[in-house]
Motif scaffolding. Structure first.
Motif, PDB file in Angstrom:
ATOM      1  N   LYS A 176      -5.264  24.998  -0.682  1.00  0.00           N
ATOM      2  CA  LYS A 176      -4.324  24.783  -1.796  1.00  0.00           C
ATOM      3  C   LYS A 176      -2.884  24.754  -1.266  1.00  0.00           C
ATOM      4  O   LYS A 176      -2.072  23.913  -1.686  1.00  0.00           O
ATOM      5  CB  LYS A 176      -4.521  25.896  -2.839  1.00  0.00           C
ATOM      6  N   ASN A 177      -2.572  25.626  -0.325  1.00  0.00           N
ATOM      7  CA  ASN A 177      -1.198  25.684   0.198  1.00  0.00           C
ATOM      8  C   ASN A 177      -0.853  24.459   1.040  1.00  0.00           C
ATOM      9  O   ASN A 177       0.304  24.028   1.074  1.00  0.00           O
ATOM     10  CB  ASN A 177      -0.985  26.975   0.987  1.00  0.00           C
ATOM     11  N   ILE A 178      -1.849  23.904   1.713  1.00  0.00           N
ATOM     12  CA  ILE A 178      -1.605  22.653   2.444  1.00  0.00           C
ATOM     13  C   ILE A 178      -1.279  21.543   1.440  1.00  0.00           C
ATOM     14  O   ILE A 178      -0.301  20.799   1.607  1.00  0.00           O
ATOM     15  CB  ILE A 178      -2.827  22.299   3.329  1.00  0.00           C
ATOM     16  N   ALA A 179      -2.070  21.467   0.380  1.00  0.00           N
ATOM     17  CA  ALA A 179      -1.808  20.449  -0.656  1.00  0.00           C
ATOM     18  C   ALA A 179      -0.406  20.641  -1.247  1.00  0.00           C
ATOM     19  O   ALA A 179       0.333  19.677  -1.490  1.00  0.00           O
ATOM     20  CB  ALA A 179      -2.866  20.531  -1.754  1.00  0.00           C
ATOM     21  N   LYS A 180      -0.032  21.897  -1.452  1.00  0.00           N
ATOM     22  CA  LYS A 180       1.268  22.194  -2.071  1.00  0.00           C
ATOM     23  C   LYS A 180       2.416  21.816  -1.129  1.00  0.00           C
ATOM     24  O   LYS A 180       3.435  21.251  -1.556  1.00  0.00           O
ATOM     25  CB  LYS A 180       1.315  23.693  -2.391  1.00  0.00           C
ATOM     26  N   THR A 181       2.237  22.124   0.151  1.00  0.00           N
ATOM     27  CA  THR A 181       3.295  21.815   1.117  1.00  0.00           C
ATOM     28  C   THR A 181       3.422  20.300   1.291  1.00  0.00           C
ATOM     29  O   THR A 181       4.538  19.771   1.417  1.00  0.00           O
ATOM     30  CB  THR A 181       3.001  22.517   2.464  1.00  0.00           C
ATOM     31  N   GLU A 182       2.295  19.600   1.278  1.00  0.00           N
ATOM     32  CA  GLU A 182       2.344  18.129   1.346  1.00  0.00           C
ATOM     33  C   GLU A 182       3.124  17.580   0.147  1.00  0.00           C
ATOM     34  O   GLU A 182       3.942  16.654   0.280  1.00  0.00           O
ATOM     35  CB  GLU A 182       0.920  17.544   1.340  1.00  0.00           C
ATOM     36  N   PHE A 183       2.871  18.162  -1.022  1.00  0.00           N
ATOM     37  CA  PHE A 183       3.545  17.725  -2.243  1.00  0.00           C
ATOM     38  C   PHE A 183       5.059  17.953  -2.116  1.00  0.00           C
ATOM     39  O   PHE A 183       5.871  17.082  -2.445  1.00  0.00           O
ATOM     40  CB  PHE A 183       2.974  18.526  -3.418  1.00  0.00           C
ATOM     41  N   MET A 184       5.431  19.105  -1.578  1.00  0.00           N
ATOM     42  CA  MET A 184       6.856  19.426  -1.416  1.00  0.00           C
ATOM     43  C   MET A 184       7.494  18.527  -0.352  1.00  0.00           C
ATOM     44  O   MET A 184       8.655  18.138  -0.474  1.00  0.00           O
ATOM     45  CB  MET A 184       7.021  20.899  -1.016  1.00  0.00           C
ATOM     46  N   LEU A 185       6.729  18.199   0.678  1.00  0.00           N
ATOM     47  CA  LEU A 185       7.258  17.292   1.715  1.00  0.00           C
ATOM     48  C   LEU A 185       7.509  15.915   1.107  1.00  0.00           C
ATOM     49  O   LEU A 185       8.533  15.268   1.393  1.00  0.00           O
ATOM     50  CB  LEU A 185       6.254  17.196   2.876  1.00  0.00           C
ATOM     51  N   GLY A 186       6.599  15.492   0.243  1.00  0.00           N
ATOM     52  CA  GLY A 186       6.777  14.204  -0.427  1.00  0.00           C
ATOM     53  C   GLY A 186       8.022  14.198  -1.307  1.00  0.00           C
ATOM     54  O   GLY A 186       8.822  13.246  -1.270  1.00  0.00           O
ATOM     55  N   ILE A 187       8.211  15.267  -2.058  1.00  0.00           N
ATOM     56  CA  ILE A 187       9.382  15.333  -2.959  1.00  0.00           C
ATOM     57  C   ILE A 187      10.678  15.300  -2.151  1.00  0.00           C
ATOM     58  O   ILE A 187      11.593  14.507  -2.434  1.00  0.00           O
ATOM     59  CB  ILE A 187       9.331  16.617  -3.835  1.00  0.00           C
ATOM     60  N   THR A 188      10.771  16.158  -1.145  1.00  0.00           N
ATOM     61  CA  THR A 188      12.034  16.248  -0.396  1.00  0.00           C
ATOM     62  C   THR A 188      12.315  14.949   0.371  1.00  0.00           C
ATOM     63  O   THR A 188      13.472  14.496   0.420  1.00  0.00           O
ATOM     64  CB  THR A 188      12.006  17.441   0.593  1.00  0.00           C
ATOM     65  N   SER A 189      11.271  14.351   0.936  1.00  0.00           N
ATOM     66  CA  SER A 189      11.493  13.110   1.708  1.00  0.00           C
ATOM     67  C   SER A 189      11.962  11.987   0.778  1.00  0.00           C
ATOM     68  O   SER A 189      12.843  11.186   1.133  1.00  0.00           O
ATOM     69  CB  SER A 189      10.205  12.682   2.409  1.00  0.00           C
ATOM     70  N   LEU A 190      11.369  11.953  -0.421  1.00  0.00           N
ATOM     71  CA  LEU A 190      11.744  10.907  -1.369  1.00  0.00           C
ATOM     72  C   LEU A 190      13.167  11.124  -1.902  1.00  0.00           C
ATOM     73  O   LEU A 190      13.924  10.165  -2.099  1.00  0.00           O
ATOM     74  CB  LEU A 190      10.722  10.914  -2.522  1.00  0.00           C
ATOM     75  N   ILE A 191      13.535  12.384  -2.093  1.00  0.00           N
ATOM     76  CA  ILE A 191      14.907  12.680  -2.533  1.00  0.00           C
ATOM     77  C   ILE A 191      15.888  12.183  -1.467  1.00  0.00           C
ATOM     78  O   ILE A 191      16.901  11.535  -1.777  1.00  0.00           O
ATOM     79  CB  ILE A 191      15.081  14.198  -2.782  1.00  0.00           C
ATOM     80  N   ALA A 192      15.576  12.485  -0.220  1.00  0.00           N
ATOM     81  CA  ALA A 192      16.486  12.086   0.869  1.00  0.00           C
ATOM     82  C   ALA A 192      16.639  10.570   0.907  1.00  0.00           C
ATOM     83  O   ALA A 192      17.760  10.042   1.027  1.00  0.00           O
ATOM     84  CB  ALA A 192      15.967  12.621   2.201  1.00  0.00           C
ATOM     85  N   ASP A 193      15.524   9.844   0.778  1.00  0.00           N
ATOM     86  CA  ASP A 193      15.600   8.371   0.748  1.00  0.00           C
ATOM     87  C   ASP A 193      16.410   7.892  -0.451  1.00  0.00           C
ATOM     88  O   ASP A 193      17.259   7.001  -0.337  1.00  0.00           O
ATOM     89  CB  ASP A 193      14.185   7.762   0.576  1.00  0.00           C
ATOM     90  N   THR A 194      16.123   8.503  -1.601  1.00  0.00           N
ATOM     91  CA  THR A 194      16.671   8.005  -2.869  1.00  0.00           C
ATOM     92  C   THR A 194      18.187   8.071  -2.908  1.00  0.00           C
ATOM     93  O   THR A 194      18.837   7.167  -3.431  1.00  0.00           O
ATOM     94  CB  THR A 194      16.049   8.815  -4.040  1.00  0.00           C
ATOM     95  N   ILE A 195      18.751   9.160  -2.373  1.00  0.00           N
ATOM     96  CA  ILE A 195      20.215   9.275  -2.462  1.00  0.00           C
ATOM     97  C   ILE A 195      20.889   9.033  -1.103  1.00  0.00           C
ATOM     98  O   ILE A 195      22.071   9.357  -0.921  1.00  0.00           O
ATOM     99  CB  ILE A 195      20.651  10.621  -3.087  1.00  0.00           C
ATOM    100  N   GLY A 196      20.140   8.499  -0.156  1.00  0.00           N
ATOM    101  CA  GLY A 196      20.750   8.068   1.106  1.00  0.00           C
ATOM    102  C   GLY A 196      21.290   9.194   1.958  1.00  0.00           C
ATOM    103  O   GLY A 196      22.417   9.106   2.466  1.00  0.00           O
ATOM    104  N   ILE A 197      20.493  10.249   2.124  1.00  0.00           N
ATOM    105  CA  ILE A 197      20.986  11.359   2.954  1.00  0.00           C
ATOM    106  C   ILE A 197      20.100  11.567   4.186  1.00  0.00           C
ATOM    107  O   ILE A 197      20.211  12.593   4.870  1.00  0.00           O
ATOM    108  CB  ILE A 197      21.081  12.682   2.146  1.00  0.00           C
ATOM    109  N   THR A 198      19.241  10.587   4.474  1.00  0.00           N
ATOM    110  CA  THR A 198      18.269  10.783   5.564  1.00  0.00           C
ATOM    111  C   THR A 198      18.914  10.879   6.936  1.00  0.00           C
ATOM    112  O   THR A 198      18.329  11.426   7.854  1.00  0.00           O
ATOM    113  CB  THR A 198      17.244   9.627   5.602  1.00  0.00           C
TER     114      THR A 198
END
Ligand code: FAD
Length: 483
Positions: free
Chosen positions: A300-322
């Motif tokens: 469950k924690n692996i699934a949760k961390t993957e989900f959080m990695l997806g959110i943070t990576s997408l935020i970085a792309d979305t607002i151009g902070i990568t």
């Protein structure tokens, strides 16, 4: 019956009256239709439906050794490494459905029950065949695919003394009397997540002292949530209506409730342990239940961390902070957490062994380390979302605002993002807020910190359990090495 469909879970919930308190409201019927419960009930129902998805059925179910029906794979008693792998695959499917936000998918307790039933001989006493009760109960739960909740902890009144020394000896649930039919339990337990279960397991968790006064607190049983005299007092609901505004709280608020036993009769055939301090204090370790629960939790924690990695990576792309280094460092930290958890899981499965009950059991050392580490890591994941999102978490028009024709053009213009539409950006940041800021998200943090126990005492237990002697000896030898 075999593996249930979602509709069967919902019907089962609504069929039996129960007593759930939400604020001043007493809910006894049609709990799955209640506005504050229907969304999470639907989510759990979806999990059950996944068992019948033609593409998943082989990975979600197996053939029951008794009925020949297909039953949920989290009930499988693993006999070899392949069985263990199959359990892991099944649990990952369920964990991925909610991005790990549903802590109490039924596999969590199914694994515990499976392990304890496999060790049923441990529970038999010279006076009563409690082990046989447990074995039959496991088969009953497996064949009917029932959903379990559980409660382990005494009420938080005065933690400086045990349950028998509280101002009221009946504050913590205890044996009030025994009769021909069974055992009568009176008092309270905290805290049961998912009161929308079919049955509740009541097990000891904290160490019970072997004094005569403490005996009445040493028991284990499983009864229907509809049992007469059983009351669930819920916290404030975090369930929200709008999927757009609250993508997580509108689906996955699994609720947490204090459980009151108002002279609840537990039939003898549902008693697994009674007034037996020694077994109460060792049952999880001896049965391997704790290991199989930890196996589910790390997945469950692996699934949760993957989900959080997806959110943070997408935020970085979305607002151009990568391209900013500290952003890369923060997301890299999540990758380190994820790969660490994967490595812990893999090590535990690679070094799995048959336990004394013939059950293939993951190595507990990496799982024990992981279950101690994750409560310390998860709060950092929420912090990283806040650090990367900044005021984006507050620049959030609601669904109603989005649907307003007068203001919508301005929203479309001013909320645009580097590489996506304003609507996609707003959806993403609502998701980010739901985990990093909302009541739902705060409860997720509290859950990860505490649901497996007090992290301070868990760390002490790890310290005392872990064999440190070889390393101390190495240092002693080093101190006198002459080279
Ligand atoms: C969201 C959520 C869901 C949960 N779901 C479930 C569930 O479904 N089923 C279930 O059984 N439980 C559940 N729990 C309860 C969980 O098991 C407990 O939170 C955990 O065991 C800690 O106990 P406590 O909350 O009573 O904290 P306490 O034991 O009251 O601790 C409070 C503080 O006092 C300190 N403290 C207390 N006693 C000692 C001591 N002896 N030595 C050192 N420090 C001490 C602790 O370190 C902590 O800082 C849930 C908890 C949460 C937050």
């Amino acid at each position: 019956m075999g593996a249930r469909k979602g509709s069967q879970y919902l019907d089962g919930l609504d069929r039996e009256p129960r007593e759930i308190w939400l604020g001043a409201e007493k809910i006894t019927r049609d709990v799955s239709k209640h506005p504050k419960f229907r969304a999470v009930a639907k989510s759990i129902a979806h999990l059950y439906d996944m068992q019948h998805d033609p593409e998943l059925v082989e990975e979600m179910t197996y053939v029951s050794p008794t009925s020949g029906e297909r039953v949920g794979l989290s009930f499988l008693q693993p006999k070899n490494a392949e069985d263990l792998r199959k359990r892991g695959v099944m649990m990952k499917h369920w964990a991925d459905y909610s991005g790990g936000m549903l802590g109490r998918t039924p596999d969590y307790l199914n694994g515990d029950l499976m392990a304890m039933a496999s060790a049923h001989e441990f529970f038999d006493t010279s006076a009563r065949r409690f082990g046989e009760n447990l074995r039959r109960y496991y088969e009953y739960i497996r064949e009917n695919d029932l959903c379990l909740t559980h409660t382990l902890i005494h009420p938080q009144a005065n933690r400086s003394v045990g349950p028998s020394k509280q101002a009221d000896p009946f504050l913590a649930a205890r044996v009030a009397s025994k009769n021909d039919e069974g055992v009568v339990i009176r008092g309270a337990r905290m805290l049961a997540t998912l009161p929308l279960a079919d049955e509740i397991l009541v097990f000891p968790s904290t160490v019970i002292r072997g004094t005569p006064e403490d005996m009445p607190y040493a028991f284990a049983f499983g009864i229907p949530c509809s049992s007469r005299g059983l009351k669930f007092i819920c916290r404030e609901s975090f369930a929200e209506e709008s999927r757009f505004d609250h993508p997580l709280a509108s689906r996955f608020d699994e609720q947490d409730a204090v459980v009151i036993f108002d002279d609840v009769l537990v039939p003898w055939e549902r008693v697994f342990l009674l007034e037996d301090v020694e077994r109460a204090n060792t049952l999880q370790e001896v049965s391997g239940g704790i290991v199989h629960m930890s196996h589910q939790v790390i997945i469950k924690n692996i699934a949760k961390t993957e989900f959080m990695l997806g959110i943070t990576s997408l935020i970085a792309d979305t607002i151009g902070i990568t391209e900013f280094q500290h952003v890369q460092e923060k997301i890299a930290k999540i990758i380190m957490m994820l790969e660490s958890m994967r490595a812990f899981l893999r090590a535990s499965e690679a070094d799995a062994k048959l336990n004394r009950w013939g059950i293939m059991t993951p190595d507990f050392k990496p799982l024990n380390a992981a279950r101690n580490l994750y409560p310390r890591l998860f709060p950092q994941l929420r912090t990283i979302i806040q650090q990367l999102s900044a005021s984006g978490l507050m620049a959030l028009p609601t669904e109603e605002g989005m649907n307003n024709r007068e203001i919508r053009p301005a929203i479309d213009n001013y909320y645009q993002a580097k590489n996506t539409s304003s609507e996609e950006r707003i959806r993403l940041f609502h998701l980010a807020w739901d985990i990093a800021g909302s009541s739902f998200g705060s409860r997720q943090e509290l859950y990860e910190r505490f649901f497996f126990g007090d992290p301070v005492r868990m760390a002490s237990a790890l310290y005392n359990w872990y064999d440190k002697e070889p390393y101390k000896q190495r240092i002693r030898e080093f101190l006198h090495r002459e080279d």
